[in-house]
Design a protein around this motif. Structure first.
Motif, mmCIF file in Angstrom:
data_model
loop_
_atom_site.group_PDB
_atom_site.id
_atom_site.type_symbol
_atom_site.label_atom_id
_atom_site.label_comp_id
_atom_site.label_asym_id
_atom_site.label_seq_id
_atom_site.Cartn_x
_atom_site.Cartn_y
_atom_site.Cartn_z
ATOM 1 N N THR A 170 48.913 45.852 45.375
ATOM 2 C CA THR A 170 48.497 44.724 46.190
ATOM 3 C C THR A 170 46.993 44.529 46.045
ATOM 4 O O THR A 170 46.351 45.178 45.211
ATOM 5 C CB THR A 170 48.880 44.943 47.671
ATOM 6 O OG1 THR A 170 48.643 43.737 48.406
ATOM 7 C CG2 THR A 170 48.087 46.087 48.291
ATOM 8 N N ALA A 171 46.421 43.650 46.854
ATOM 9 C CA ALA A 171 44.976 43.428 46.842
ATOM 10 C C ALA A 171 44.520 43.101 48.254
ATOM 11 O O ALA A 171 45.266 42.528 49.057
ATOM 12 C CB ALA A 171 44.616 42.297 45.894
ATOM 13 N N TYR A 172 43.290 43.493 48.550
ATOM 14 C CA TYR A 172 42.673 43.209 49.841
ATOM 15 C C TYR A 172 41.464 42.308 49.593
ATOM 16 O O TYR A 172 40.591 42.645 48.794
ATOM 17 C CB TYR A 172 42.231 44.500 50.530
ATOM 18 C CG TYR A 172 43.370 45.477 50.762
ATOM 19 C CD1 TYR A 172 44.177 45.383 51.894
ATOM 20 C CD2 TYR A 172 43.642 46.490 49.839
ATOM 21 C CE1 TYR A 172 45.222 46.268 52.110
ATOM 22 C CE2 TYR A 172 44.692 47.379 50.046
ATOM 23 C CZ TYR A 172 45.476 47.261 51.178
ATOM 24 O OH TYR A 172 46.514 48.138 51.380
ATOM 25 N N ASP B 272 33.237 51.799 53.851
ATOM 26 C CA ASP B 272 33.479 53.191 53.444
ATOM 27 C C ASP B 272 34.931 53.381 53.018
ATOM 28 O O ASP B 272 35.220 54.138 52.080
ATOM 29 C CB ASP B 272 33.141 54.152 54.592
ATOM 30 C CG ASP B 272 31.649 54.221 54.888
ATOM 31 O OD1 ASP B 272 30.852 53.815 54.005
ATOM 32 O OD2 ASP B 272 31.280 54.673 55.987
ATOM 33 N N ALA B 273 35.853 52.679 53.709
ATOM 34 C CA ALA B 273 37.271 52.767 53.345
ATOM 35 C C ALA B 273 37.522 52.157 51.973
ATOM 36 O O ALA B 273 38.360 52.647 51.199
ATOM 37 C CB ALA B 273 38.121 52.065 54.404
ATOM 38 N N VAL B 274 36.780 51.073 51.655
ATOM 39 C CA VAL B 274 36.887 50.474 50.319
ATOM 40 C C VAL B 274 36.443 51.484 49.269
ATOM 41 O O VAL B 274 37.122 51.688 48.249
ATOM 42 C CB VAL B 274 36.038 49.186 50.222
ATOM 43 C CG1 VAL B 274 35.990 48.687 48.777
ATOM 44 C CG2 VAL B 274 36.599 48.105 51.140
ATOM 45 N N LYS B 275 35.329 52.153 49.523
ATOM 46 C CA LYS B 275 34.816 53.149 48.561
ATOM 47 C C LYS B 275 35.784 54.315 48.390
ATOM 48 O O LYS B 275 35.935 54.851 47.284
ATOM 49 C CB LYS B 275 33.452 53.666 49.029
ATOM 50 C CG LYS B 275 32.330 52.636 48.967
ATOM 51 C CD LYS B 275 30.986 53.259 49.308
ATOM 52 C CE LYS B 275 30.916 53.629 50.777
ATOM 53 N NZ LYS B 275 29.595 54.204 51.143
ATOM 54 N N ALA C 33 37.376 41.555 46.173
ATOM 55 C CA ALA C 33 38.780 41.960 46.113
ATOM 56 C C ALA C 33 38.847 43.450 45.803
ATOM 57 O O ALA C 33 38.217 43.916 44.851
ATOM 58 C CB ALA C 33 39.518 41.163 45.037
ATOM 59 N N HIS C 34 39.594 44.181 46.626
ATOM 60 C CA HIS C 34 39.811 45.613 46.371
ATOM 61 C C HIS C 34 41.283 45.824 46.049
ATOM 62 O O HIS C 34 42.169 45.387 46.790
ATOM 63 C CB HIS C 34 39.415 46.454 47.581
ATOM 64 C CG HIS C 34 39.703 47.912 47.383
ATOM 65 N ND1 HIS C 34 38.953 48.703 46.529
ATOM 66 C CD2 HIS C 34 40.680 48.718 47.883
ATOM 67 C CE1 HIS C 34 39.447 49.936 46.532
ATOM 68 N NE2 HIS C 34 40.496 49.971 47.336
ATOM 69 N N ILE C 35 41.531 46.482 44.930
ATOM 70 C CA ILE C 35 42.890 46.774 44.484
ATOM 71 C C ILE C 35 43.066 48.292 44.493
ATOM 72 O O ILE C 35 42.291 49.011 43.850
ATOM 73 C CB ILE C 35 43.132 46.209 43.078
ATOM 74 C CG1 ILE C 35 42.968 44.683 43.121
ATOM 75 C CG2 ILE C 35 44.507 46.579 42.554
ATOM 76 C CD1 ILE C 35 42.702 44.050 41.787
ATOM 77 N N PRO C 36 44.035 48.818 45.253
ATOM 78 C CA PRO C 36 44.187 50.271 45.378
ATOM 79 C C PRO C 36 44.660 50.928 44.090
ATOM 80 O O PRO C 36 44.998 50.251 43.110
ATOM 81 C CB PRO C 36 45.220 50.419 46.489
ATOM 82 C CG PRO C 36 46.010 49.147 46.444
ATOM 83 C CD PRO C 36 45.031 48.081 46.041
ATOM 84 N N LYS C 37 44.683 52.235 44.108
ATOM 85 C CA LYS C 37 45.003 53.008 42.915
ATOM 86 C C LYS C 37 46.347 52.638 42.316
ATOM 87 O O LYS C 37 46.488 52.562 41.092
ATOM 88 C CB LYS C 37 44.968 54.505 43.243
ATOM 89 C CG LYS C 37 45.176 55.405 42.032
ATOM 90 C CD LYS C 37 45.039 56.878 42.393
ATOM 91 C CE LYS C 37 45.222 57.761 41.165
ATOM 92 N NZ LYS C 37 45.081 59.209 41.506
#
Length: 358
Positions: A76-78, A336-339, A68-72
């Protein structure tokens, strides 16, 4: 615990009471984990691993690997999955006596858990985490969890079930319509390698246009299926990955709709149910503190992602090695977009990666 101004403030003694047995920060094998408690601020990346309900004396297989990636802005979450059979370079580990080698990624945790004749699940998780890091380039996870699906049903029961849309006709390989174990074929003993080892009536989940209410056993059974049936649509582990992502989203919506985050009694009931089926690492922060920090995430906007893949075979033969991403460059661009915390823009440029339910 006191509710003030819509914010849940948790006393440390109560946090320990509810979360002491399920918290183990040793899962996070990073400098950040050793640095002590830090504020929970985006962007955040969380590793979730589901293991099969085997005996404590047998190595755990990581049947489900979700990130799960949560932006700054933490709005939301991906959610995306790493295929359990992804053919990768398994990280070396001195403690488990492992050399770097290529194999299916779900073997990383099982092999890494075998330390001096005993089962060390934490070390197995670290080997899996290092393997994922090497493959994706995602250098650090801010939190991590191991979920035993065998006991996870109790958590869903504490929520009272879940509602989710059934996006394809699915029949259960394992359970009958009443939720009981289907009889095993005599021609396929437990040690046999049979694709369809069971017989008798099957639980059936019919495609729906709207969310349907599932009992806890139904929800968990549905998301574990990866085989199609005669007369039904073809099915693979990639369908199972999608259903598991949908299930996580459905559970989050269920928790939010019942105000679990701001209700001491409900939160305590769920954490008690999680006792034997969940191990959580939050970098010094408890599950309750993470829940409070993430209460602003809009679960309706949560996005589930598919990374196209297929079988990988030994060159010149038909020997199956595992799975691979069929567009490896695209998959790496996504990692890379997640990072870089630029997943939203990446998905705008590549909309076919977004599951239809998102």
């Amino acid at each position: 615990m006191v509710i003030s101004g819509g914010t849940l403030v948790a006393g440390q003694s109560l946090i320990s009471k509810y979360t002491g047995d399920i918290t183990n920060d040793a899962l996070l094998d990073t400098d950040a984990a050793q640095a002590g408690k830090k504020d929970i601020k985006g962007p955040l990346t969380i590793l979730l691993v589901g293991i099969d309900p085997r005996k404590p004396t047998t190595p755990p297989l990581s049947d489900s690997i979700l990130i799960a990636h949560i932006p700054k802005d933490m709005s939301t979450a991906y959610l995306f999955s790493i295929p359990r059979d992804l053919y990768v370079e398994i990280a070396a580990d001195e403690k488990a006596g492992l050399r770097s080698h290529h194999a299916k990624i779900n073997s990383a945790m099982a092999n890494g858990s075998q330390v001096n004749g005993k089962i060390d699940v934490v070390n197995g998780f670290k080997v899996l985490s290092k393997t994922i890091t090497k493959y994706t380039g995602i250098k650090e996870f801010d939190a991590a969890a191991i979920i035993n699906f065998g006991g996870f049903k109790e958590i869903v029961e504490a929520l009272g079930g879940v509602s989710m849309k059934i996006d394809m006709d699915v029949k259960s390989e394992h359970l009958d319509p009443e939720g009981k174990q289907r009889p095993r074929l005599r021609s396929c003993p437990i040690s046999g390698n049979c694709q369809h080892p069971y017989t008798g009536p099957q639980a059936y989940y019919k495609k729906s246009t709207k969310p349907v209410r599932l009992e806890p056993w139904q929800a968990l059974d549905y998301v574990r299926q990866r085989y199609g049936f005669k007369g039904g649509p073809p099915m693979s582990d990639y369908d199972r990955q999608r259903h598991q992502q949908q299930f996580i989203k459905a559970m989050a919506k269920e928790a939010m709709s019942k105000d679990v985050i701001t209700d001491v009694g409900k939160m305590g009931k769920i954490l008690e149910a999680a006792g034997e089926s969940l191990t959580f690492a939050g970098g010094g922060n408890s599950p309750i503190e993470w829940a409070v920090a993430l209460k602003g995430v809009n679960v309706d906007d949560m996005v589930t992602i598919k990374l196209p893949g297929g079988g990988k075979f030994e060159q010149g033969t038909n020997d199956y090695l595992g799975e691979e991403f069929t567009q490896p460059e695209l998959a790496q661009e996504f990692f890379d977009a997640v990072k870089a915390d630029s997943v939203a823009q990446f998905l705008l440029d590549h909309p076919t990666l977004v599951n239809k339910d998102s």
